[in-house]
Write a protein that holds these residues in place. Structure first.
Motif, PDB file in Angstrom:
ATOM      1  N   THR A 138      12.045   1.433  -0.454  1.00 20.37           N
ATOM      2  CA  THR A 138      12.070   2.831  -0.884  1.00 20.37           C
ATOM      3  C   THR A 138      13.104   3.516  -0.253  1.00 20.37           C
ATOM      4  O   THR A 138      13.741   3.010   0.672  1.00 20.37           O
ATOM      5  CB  THR A 138      10.724   3.649  -0.466  1.00 20.37           C
ATOM      6  N   ASN A 139      13.557   4.790  -0.725  1.00 23.43           N
ATOM      7  CA  ASN A 139      14.567   5.585  -0.030  1.00 23.43           C
ATOM      8  C   ASN A 139      14.086   6.634   0.820  1.00 23.43           C
ATOM      9  O   ASN A 139      14.528   7.508   1.321  1.00 23.43           O
ATOM     10  CB  ASN A 139      15.481   6.140  -1.214  1.00 23.43           C
ATOM     11  N   VAL A 140      12.594   6.360   0.996  1.00 22.70           N
ATOM     12  CA  VAL A 140      11.845   7.263   1.800  1.00 22.70           C
ATOM     13  C   VAL A 140      12.163   7.051   3.521  1.00 22.70           C
ATOM     14  O   VAL A 140      11.949   5.945   3.525  1.00 22.70           O
ATOM     15  CB  VAL A 140      10.298   7.396   1.461  1.00 22.70           C
ATOM     16  N   SER A 141      12.743   7.899   3.992  1.00 24.24           N
ATOM     17  CA  SER A 141      13.210   7.702   5.436  1.00 24.24           C
ATOM     18  C   SER A 141      11.954   7.252   6.367  1.00 24.24           C
ATOM     19  O   SER A 141      12.256   6.522   7.396  1.00 24.24           O
ATOM     20  CB  SER A 141      13.720   8.966   5.895  1.00 24.24           C
ATOM     21  N   ALA A 142      10.765   7.714   6.025  1.00 25.25           N
ATOM     22  CA  ALA A 142       9.938   7.265   6.921  1.00 25.25           C
ATOM     23  C   ALA A 142       9.425   5.779   6.710  1.00 25.25           C
ATOM     24  O   ALA A 142       9.059   5.335   7.984  1.00 25.25           O
ATOM     25  CB  ALA A 142       8.126   8.030   6.313  1.00 25.25           C
ATOM     26  N   ALA A 143       9.727   4.953   5.880  1.00 23.74           N
ATOM     27  CA  ALA A 143       9.629   3.599   6.018  1.00 23.74           C
ATOM     28  C   ALA A 143      10.805   3.069   6.793  1.00 23.74           C
ATOM     29  O   ALA A 143      10.731   1.776   7.165  1.00 23.74           O
ATOM     30  CB  ALA A 143       9.853   3.193   4.315  1.00 23.74           C
ATOM     31  N   LYS A 151       0.891  -1.179  -0.185  1.00 22.90           N
ATOM     32  CA  LYS A 151      -0.060  -0.127  -0.027  1.00 22.90           C
ATOM     33  C   LYS A 151       0.702   1.170  -0.047  1.00 22.90           C
ATOM     34  O   LYS A 151       0.730   2.124  -0.770  1.00 22.90           O
ATOM     35  CB  LYS A 151      -0.885   0.013   1.379  1.00 22.90           C
ATOM     36  N   GLY A 152       1.901   1.177   0.733  1.00 21.62           N
ATOM     37  CA  GLY A 152       2.892   2.368   0.840  1.00 21.62           C
ATOM     38  C   GLY A 152       3.567   2.599  -0.361  1.00 21.62           C
ATOM     39  O   GLY A 152       3.789   3.782  -1.091  1.00 21.62           O
ATOM     40  N   ALA A 153       3.848   1.554  -1.335  1.00 22.03           N
ATOM     41  CA  ALA A 153       4.560   1.410  -2.566  1.00 22.03           C
ATOM     42  C   ALA A 153       3.477   1.969  -3.526  1.00 22.03           C
ATOM     43  O   ALA A 153       3.994   3.000  -4.221  1.00 22.03           O
ATOM     44  CB  ALA A 153       5.106   0.243  -3.174  1.00 22.03           C
ATOM     45  N   GLU A 154       2.393   1.808  -3.519  1.00 15.21           N
ATOM     46  CA  GLU A 154       1.411   2.259  -4.482  1.00 15.21           C
ATOM     47  C   GLU A 154       1.151   3.661  -4.045  1.00 15.21           C
ATOM     48  O   GLU A 154       1.055   4.854  -4.755  1.00 15.21           O
ATOM     49  CB  GLU A 154      -0.189   1.499  -4.045  1.00 15.21           C
ATOM     50  N   GLN A 155       1.016   4.267  -2.841  1.00 15.90           N
ATOM     51  CA  GLN A 155       1.135   5.659  -2.578  1.00 15.90           C
ATOM     52  C   GLN A 155       2.385   6.365  -3.032  1.00 15.90           C
ATOM     53  O   GLN A 155       2.079   7.556  -3.435  1.00 15.90           O
ATOM     54  CB  GLN A 155       0.929   5.947  -0.930  1.00 15.90           C
ATOM     55  N   ASP A 164      15.618  13.044  -4.932  1.00 15.28           N
ATOM     56  CA  ASP A 164      15.313  11.941  -5.698  1.00 15.28           C
ATOM     57  C   ASP A 164      14.463  10.960  -4.805  1.00 15.28           C
ATOM     58  O   ASP A 164      14.710  10.811  -3.708  1.00 15.28           O
ATOM     59  CB  ASP A 164      16.149  11.305  -6.491  1.00 15.28           C
ATOM     60  N   CYS A 165      13.467  10.368  -5.497  1.00 10.08           N
ATOM     61  CA  CYS A 165      12.564   9.319  -4.305  1.00 10.08           C
ATOM     62  C   CYS A 165      12.266   8.113  -5.403  1.00 10.08           C
ATOM     63  O   CYS A 165      11.994   8.361  -6.427  1.00 10.08           O
ATOM     64  CB  CYS A 165      11.525  10.147  -4.175  1.00 10.08           C
ATOM     65  N   GLY A 166      12.135   7.152  -4.974  1.00  8.85           N
ATOM     66  CA  GLY A 166      11.679   5.943  -5.832  1.00  8.85           C
ATOM     67  C   GLY A 166      11.233   4.725  -4.886  1.00  8.85           C
ATOM     68  O   GLY A 166      11.304   4.612  -3.689  1.00  8.85           O
ATOM     69  N   VAL A 167      10.724   3.720  -5.811  1.00  5.07           N
ATOM     70  CA  VAL A 167      10.226   2.613  -5.319  1.00  5.07           C
ATOM     71  C   VAL A 167      11.038   1.369  -6.183  1.00  5.07           C
ATOM     72  O   VAL A 167      11.162   1.620  -7.271  1.00  5.07           O
ATOM     73  CB  VAL A 167       8.760   2.357  -5.858  1.00  5.07           C
ATOM     74  N   ILE A 168      11.320   0.359  -5.718  1.00  8.54           N
ATOM     75  CA  ILE A 168      12.126  -0.802  -6.212  1.00  8.54           C
ATOM     76  C   ILE A 168      11.013  -2.111  -5.884  1.00  8.54           C
ATOM     77  O   ILE A 168      10.803  -2.269  -4.503  1.00  8.54           O
ATOM     78  CB  ILE A 168      13.248  -1.017  -5.562  1.00  8.54           C
ATOM     79  N   ALA A 169      10.690  -2.631  -6.871  1.00 12.18           N
ATOM     80  CA  ALA A 169       9.919  -3.892  -6.533  1.00 12.18           C
ATOM     81  C   ALA A 169      10.654  -4.969  -6.778  1.00 12.18           C
ATOM     82  O   ALA A 169      11.386  -5.024  -7.971  1.00 12.18           O
ATOM     83  CB  ALA A 169       8.556  -3.860  -7.354  1.00 12.18           C
ATOM     84  N   VAL A 170      10.822  -6.146  -6.082  1.00 12.91           N
ATOM     85  CA  VAL A 170      11.642  -6.952  -6.277  1.00 12.91           C
ATOM     86  C   VAL A 170      10.815  -8.441  -6.072  1.00 12.91           C
ATOM     87  O   VAL A 170      10.131  -8.901  -5.317  1.00 12.91           O
ATOM     88  CB  VAL A 170      12.520  -7.113  -4.994  1.00 12.91           C
ATOM     89  N   SER A 171      10.861  -9.200  -7.358  1.00 11.70           N
ATOM     90  CA  SER A 171      10.118 -10.291  -7.674  1.00 11.70           C
ATOM     91  C   SER A 171      11.069 -11.158  -8.424  1.00 11.70           C
ATOM     92  O   SER A 171      12.259 -11.120  -8.397  1.00 11.70           O
ATOM     93  CB  SER A 171       8.906 -10.383  -8.034  1.00 11.70           C
ATOM     94  N   ALA A 172      10.284 -12.170  -9.235  1.00 12.74           N
ATOM     95  CA  ALA A 172      11.264 -12.831 -10.198  1.00 12.74           C
ATOM     96  C   ALA A 172      11.721 -11.745 -11.205  1.00 12.74           C
ATOM     97  O   ALA A 172      12.791 -12.156 -11.963  1.00 12.74           O
ATOM     98  CB  ALA A 172      10.563 -14.033 -10.522  1.00 12.74           C
ATOM     99  N   GLU A 173      10.788 -10.858 -11.628  1.00 18.00           N
ATOM    100  CA  GLU A 173      11.377  -9.676 -12.336  1.00 18.00           C
ATOM    101  C   GLU A 173      11.335  -8.676 -11.314  1.00 18.00           C
ATOM    102  O   GLU A 173      11.030  -8.615 -10.028  1.00 18.00           O
ATOM    103  CB  GLU A 173      10.206  -9.369 -13.178  1.00 18.00           C
ATOM    104  N   GLU A 174      11.807  -7.361 -11.853  1.00 17.18           N
ATOM    105  CA  GLU A 174      12.085  -6.385 -11.042  1.00 17.18           C
ATOM    106  C   GLU A 174      11.948  -4.910 -11.690  1.00 17.18           C
ATOM    107  O   GLU A 174      12.241  -4.782 -13.012  1.00 17.18           O
ATOM    108  CB  GLU A 174      13.841  -6.613 -10.611  1.00 17.18           C
ATOM    109  N   VAL A 175      11.468  -4.133 -11.027  1.00 16.09           N
ATOM    110  CA  VAL A 175      11.114  -2.672 -11.548  1.00 16.09           C
ATOM    111  C   VAL A 175      11.725  -1.662 -10.623  1.00 16.09           C
ATOM    112  O   VAL A 175      11.802  -1.816  -9.445  1.00 16.09           O
ATOM    113  CB  VAL A 175       9.807  -2.469 -11.638  1.00 16.09           C
TER     114      VAL A 175
END
Length: 181
Positions: free
Chosen positions: A133-138, A85-89, A162-173
């Motif tokens: 994420t690189n957001v310090s709140a997490a 949910k945080g990644a979506e936000q 800069d701010c971002g989200v990294i999704a890690v699975s069998a694939e990655e984004v």
């Protein structure tokens, strides 16, 4: 997710000035794979398009203008787990220059639509995906409300922010956004 819906959701969320690229997961430790994605050394396993435009519409490439050229594995010491949910936000908030929903035009009216696009983009990675994420709140709370967070992000690049989200699975984004000076 097909190419049309992938592209539509990325454009609806990010428009210009965004970095969104996917690459195959090749290592047990996902950090080298993330660096390859950030440096555009890998292609999307599903052959879906990337969104890699700089603020002002300039395209990033694999050369010295790529904002992630200097990223090393040590940079990942400053990423923190975040709930889906945080990644979506965060994906929604990346469209604002300061990564806050207060700066998104008509956010109250568009919140549901934007969350739907973010959810669709992340759905690609399945239920078992992990998010960082690189957001310090997490750092202290991976379930923090990322729409109403305090704090900043630990920068990966030489941009003002800069701010971002990294999704890690069998694939990655990797999804990233920048505030330029």
């Amino acid at each position: 997710m097909d190419e049309a819906s992938w592209s539509a959701s990325l454009r609806a969320l990010f428009g210009e000035g965004m970095f969104a690229a996917v690459g195959a997961r090749r290592h047990a430790d996902w950090n080298p794979d993330a660096i390859d994605v950030m440096r555009l050394r890998t292609d999307d396993p599903r052959r879906l398009p990337r969104l890699i435009t700089a603020p002002g519409g300039r395209r990033y490439d694999t050369g010295p203008d790529n904002p992630f050229t200097a990223v090393t594995p040590a940079a990942f010491d400053s990423v923190f787990p975040v709930a889906r949910k945080g990644a979506e936000q965060l994906l929604v908030s990346l469209q604002d220059d300061w990564f806050q929903v207060d700066g998104i035009p008509d956010f109250a009216e568009r919140e549901r639509e934007l969350i739907s696009h973010a959810s669709g983009v992340l759905e690609r990675f399945g239920r078992d995906a992990l998010y960082f994420t690189n957001v310090s709140a997490a750092r202290d709370n991976p379930h923090a409300d990322m729409f109403r967070r305090e704090g900043s992000s630990e920068c990966f690049t030489e941009h003002v922010m800069d701010c971002g989200v990294i999704a890690v699975s069998a694939e990655e984004v990797v999804f990233w956004s920048f505030t330029i000076d």
